[in-house]
Scaffold this active site. Sequence first.
Site, PDB file in Angstrom:
ATOM      1  N   ASP A 121      -0.855   3.081  -0.137  1.00  0.00           N
ATOM      2  CA  ASP A 121      -1.598   1.856  -0.491  1.00  0.00           C
ATOM      3  C   ASP A 121      -0.578   0.746  -0.741  1.00  0.00           C
ATOM      4  O   ASP A 121       0.606   1.010  -0.982  1.00  0.00           O
ATOM      5  CB  ASP A 121      -2.457   2.073  -1.741  1.00  0.00           C
ATOM      6  CG  ASP A 121      -3.288   0.828  -2.098  1.00  0.00           C
ATOM      7  OD1 ASP A 121      -3.846   0.201  -1.179  1.00  0.00           O
ATOM      8  OD2 ASP A 121      -3.356   0.464  -3.280  1.00  0.00           O
ATOM      9  N   SER A 122      -1.074  -0.488  -0.712  1.00  0.00           N
ATOM     10  CA  SER A 122      -0.205  -1.622  -1.041  1.00  0.00           C
ATOM     11  C   SER A 122       0.306  -1.501  -2.486  1.00  0.00           C
ATOM     12  O   SER A 122       1.353  -2.039  -2.821  1.00  0.00           O
ATOM     13  CB  SER A 122      -0.982  -2.927  -0.883  1.00  0.00           C
ATOM     14  OG  SER A 122      -2.087  -2.926  -1.758  1.00  0.00           O
ATOM     15  N   TYR A 169      -1.690  -7.099  -0.482  1.00  0.00           N
ATOM     16  CA  TYR A 169      -1.741  -7.342   0.964  1.00  0.00           C
ATOM     17  C   TYR A 169      -2.963  -8.200   1.338  1.00  0.00           C
ATOM     18  O   TYR A 169      -3.016  -8.731   2.432  1.00  0.00           O
ATOM     19  CB  TYR A 169      -1.915  -6.016   1.713  1.00  0.00           C
ATOM     20  CG  TYR A 169      -0.680  -5.148   1.895  1.00  0.00           C
ATOM     21  CD1 TYR A 169       0.514  -5.391   1.226  1.00  0.00           C
ATOM     22  CD2 TYR A 169      -0.732  -4.069   2.780  1.00  0.00           C
ATOM     23  CE1 TYR A 169       1.613  -4.558   1.421  1.00  0.00           C
ATOM     24  CE2 TYR A 169       0.368  -3.244   2.984  1.00  0.00           C
ATOM     25  CZ  TYR A 169       1.534  -3.485   2.295  1.00  0.00           C
ATOM     26  OH  TYR A 169       2.607  -2.661   2.498  1.00  0.00           O
ATOM     27  N   GLY A 170      -3.935  -8.240   0.408  1.00  0.00           N
ATOM     28  CA  GLY A 170      -5.279  -8.725   0.726  1.00  0.00           C
ATOM     29  C   GLY A 170      -5.394 -10.054   1.446  1.00  0.00           C
ATOM     30  O   GLY A 170      -6.282 -10.229   2.274  1.00  0.00           O
ATOM     31  N   CYS A 215      -6.101   2.365   1.709  1.00  0.00           N
ATOM     32  CA  CYS A 215      -6.119   0.918   1.503  1.00  0.00           C
ATOM     33  C   CYS A 215      -7.003   0.335   2.589  1.00  0.00           C
ATOM     34  O   CYS A 215      -6.756   0.557   3.786  1.00  0.00           O
ATOM     35  CB  CYS A 215      -4.692   0.391   1.633  1.00  0.00           C
ATOM     36  SG  CYS A 215      -4.557  -1.394   1.612  1.00  0.00           S
ATOM     37  N   ASN A 216      -8.042  -0.387   2.168  1.00  0.00           N
ATOM     38  CA  ASN A 216      -8.961  -0.951   3.160  1.00  0.00           C
ATOM     39  C   ASN A 216      -8.306  -2.032   3.989  1.00  0.00           C
ATOM     40  O   ASN A 216      -8.566  -2.158   5.174  1.00  0.00           O
ATOM     41  CB  ASN A 216     -10.186  -1.531   2.455  1.00  0.00           C
ATOM     42  CG  ASN A 216     -11.094  -0.436   1.927  1.00  0.00           C
ATOM     43  OD1 ASN A 216     -11.992   0.002   2.611  1.00  0.00           O
ATOM     44  ND2 ASN A 216     -10.817   0.035   0.724  1.00  0.00           N
ATOM     45  N   THR A 217      -7.468  -2.829   3.341  1.00  0.00           N
ATOM     46  CA  THR A 217      -6.832  -3.937   4.053  1.00  0.00           C
ATOM     47  C   THR A 217      -5.964  -3.383   5.181  1.00  0.00           C
ATOM     48  O   THR A 217      -6.019  -3.861   6.317  1.00  0.00           O
ATOM     49  CB  THR A 217      -5.996  -4.783   3.065  1.00  0.00           C
ATOM     50  OG1 THR A 217      -6.816  -5.084   1.927  1.00  0.00           O
ATOM     51  CG2 THR A 217      -5.526  -6.062   3.704  1.00  0.00           C
ATOM     52  N   GLU A 237      -3.759  -5.672 -10.781  1.00  0.00           N
ATOM     53  CA  GLU A 237      -2.320  -5.363 -10.720  1.00  0.00           C
ATOM     54  C   GLU A 237      -1.589  -5.914 -11.959  1.00  0.00           C
ATOM     55  O   GLU A 237      -0.565  -5.388 -12.367  1.00  0.00           O
ATOM     56  CB  GLU A 237      -1.690  -5.930  -9.437  1.00  0.00           C
ATOM     57  CG  GLU A 237      -2.166  -5.253  -8.156  1.00  0.00           C
ATOM     58  CD  GLU A 237      -1.327  -4.045  -7.725  1.00  0.00           C
ATOM     59  OE1 GLU A 237      -0.113  -4.041  -7.968  1.00  0.00           O
ATOM     60  OE2 GLU A 237      -1.905  -3.108  -7.137  1.00  0.00           O
ATOM     61  N   CYS A 284     -12.477  -1.827  -1.443  1.00  0.00           N
ATOM     62  CA  CYS A 284     -11.062  -2.001  -1.793  1.00  0.00           C
ATOM     63  C   CYS A 284     -10.764  -0.894  -2.792  1.00  0.00           C
ATOM     64  O   CYS A 284     -11.519  -0.707  -3.761  1.00  0.00           O
ATOM     65  CB  CYS A 284     -10.825  -3.369  -2.418  1.00  0.00           C
ATOM     66  SG  CYS A 284      -9.163  -3.554  -3.089  1.00  0.00           S
ATOM     67  N   THR A 285      -9.692  -0.165  -2.562  1.00  0.00           N
ATOM     68  CA  THR A 285      -9.444   1.020  -3.390  1.00  0.00           C
ATOM     69  C   THR A 285      -9.005   0.668  -4.812  1.00  0.00           C
ATOM     70  O   THR A 285      -8.902   1.548  -5.664  1.00  0.00           O
ATOM     71  CB  THR A 285      -8.415   1.941  -2.714  1.00  0.00           C
ATOM     72  OG1 THR A 285      -7.234   1.187  -2.416  1.00  0.00           O
ATOM     73  CG2 THR A 285      -8.967   2.530  -1.439  1.00  0.00           C
ATOM     74  N   HIS A 286      -8.773  -0.605  -5.074  1.00  0.00           N
ATOM     75  CA  HIS A 286      -8.511  -1.030  -6.449  1.00  0.00           C
ATOM     76  C   HIS A 286      -9.803  -1.142  -7.273  1.00  0.00           C
ATOM     77  O   HIS A 286      -9.777  -1.057  -8.502  1.00  0.00           O
ATOM     78  CB  HIS A 286      -7.848  -2.405  -6.481  1.00  0.00           C
ATOM     79  CG  HIS A 286      -6.391  -2.412  -6.169  1.00  0.00           C
ATOM     80  ND1 HIS A 286      -5.889  -2.070  -4.947  1.00  0.00           N
ATOM     81  CD2 HIS A 286      -5.322  -2.746  -6.945  1.00  0.00           C
ATOM     82  CE1 HIS A 286      -4.560  -2.191  -4.980  1.00  0.00           C
ATOM     83  NE2 HIS A 286      -4.199  -2.607  -6.181  1.00  0.00           N
TER      84      HIS A 286
HETATM   85  N1  DGL Z   1      -6.175  -1.470  -2.303  1.00  0.00           N
HETATM   86  C1  DGL Z   1      -6.254  -2.317  -1.197  1.00  0.00           C
HETATM   87  C2  DGL Z   1      -7.489  -2.270  -0.404  1.00  0.00           C
HETATM   88  O1  DGL Z   1      -8.161  -1.254  -0.445  1.00  0.00           O
HETATM   89  C3  DGL Z   1      -5.375  -3.492  -1.027  1.00  0.00           C
HETATM   90  C4  DGL Z   1      -5.413  -4.533  -2.008  1.00  0.00           C
HETATM   91  C5  DGL Z   1      -4.385  -5.581  -1.754  1.00  0.00           C
HETATM   92  O2  DGL Z   1      -3.212  -5.239  -1.600  1.00  0.00           O
HETATM   93  O3  DGL Z   1      -4.777  -6.743  -1.701  1.00  0.00           O
HETATM   94  O4  DGL Z   1      -7.823  -3.187   0.284  1.00  0.00           O
END
Ligand code: DGL
Length: 274
Positions: free
Chosen positions: A9-10, A41-42, A72-74, A157, A191-193
Site C-alpha cells: 500500500d502507499s 498516492y490519491g 491499495c485502490n489507487t 495518516e 480506499c483501504t484507509h
Molecule cells: N490506501 C489507498 C487506497 O486504497 C491509498 C491512499 C492514498 O495513498 O492516497 O486508495
Amino acid sequence: MQGPIGVFDSGFGGLTVLKSIAAKLPQYDYLYLGDNARAPYGSRSFETVYQYTLECVKYLFSQGCPLVILACNTASAKALRTIQQHDLAKIAPQNRVLGVIRPTTERVGEISQGKHVGVLGTRGTVQSESYVVEVHKFFPEVTISQEACPMWVPLIENNEHESPGASYFIEQHIKSLLEKDPQIDTIILGCTHYPLLKNQIEQFLSNKIQVLAQGDLVANSLVDYLQRHPEMETRLSKNGTFRFETTDDSNAFDEMGSRFFGQPIQSKTIHLPV
Ligand code: DGL
C-alpha cells in the site's frame, strides 16, 4: 524456492486488508510494504502512481514474493492493469500481482438489495472510473455513484481522523454522495484507509445503508484464487510469519500501523528503488 505473499500500500491502509487476509490464511508468510515516504498516492498522476507502484512490486519480487497483492485502490486503479499486461512478462513472468477492486466489484451487486451503490475513494480511484466500469461488467443493472474524499487519507495518516475537524470533512462527503443518489443502500469504502473511519461514517448514515470494507472480500477472493491456482499456492512459504517494511521512519510506522493492524508491529525502513 518458496516465498511470502507481498502486500503493498502507499502507507498504512493495506494493513486493514492484511489483517483480514491473515485471519483467513494464517499459515502463510507475509511481507508488507508501505511506501509512506511518498504517500498519499490519491491525488497523484496516473504515471506517478504507476511508476511508484511498479518500483514497490519489483522490490517485493526481489525479496522472493511470488505473489503481490496491491492492497491499495489507487494503485489497483491506476497501475495494476499495466503491470499485469505490460511489465510482468518482462520482469517476472511466473509471478502474479492482484488488486482489491475486482474482489469488491464482483460481489457488490449481490450485496446491494436495491442495486444502488455508492463508492467513496481517493480522487485517483474515482477519476479512473474503475469501479463504475468493473461493477457494470458484473452487474449492469446497478446504479453506481462515486465521491472523491481527498482529505481523508491525509487526516488518517496524520492521526487527525478522530478530531472534530475530521467530522466536518466526513459529513460533507457523505452528504454529497447521498445527494447524487438518495437510493444508495450500500457504500463501498473504496480506499483501504477508510475502515478506520467506518464508525464516524456510519454516524451520518441511516442504519438501512450498509458500509462495506474490503478486507474480507479480498481475503475470500484470495482463498478462492489459491484453490484455483495450486501452481502458485505451492510457491508460498508457510511459517505464519509477518515482516513489515516502510520507506519512511519505522518508529512512526509501528505506532500508527499497529492501529490499522490491530496488534503491535515492528517494521524496518527500506530504500527504493533497489
Ligand atoms: N490506501 C489507498 C487506497 O486504497 C491509498 C491512499 C492514498 O495513498 O492516497 O486508495
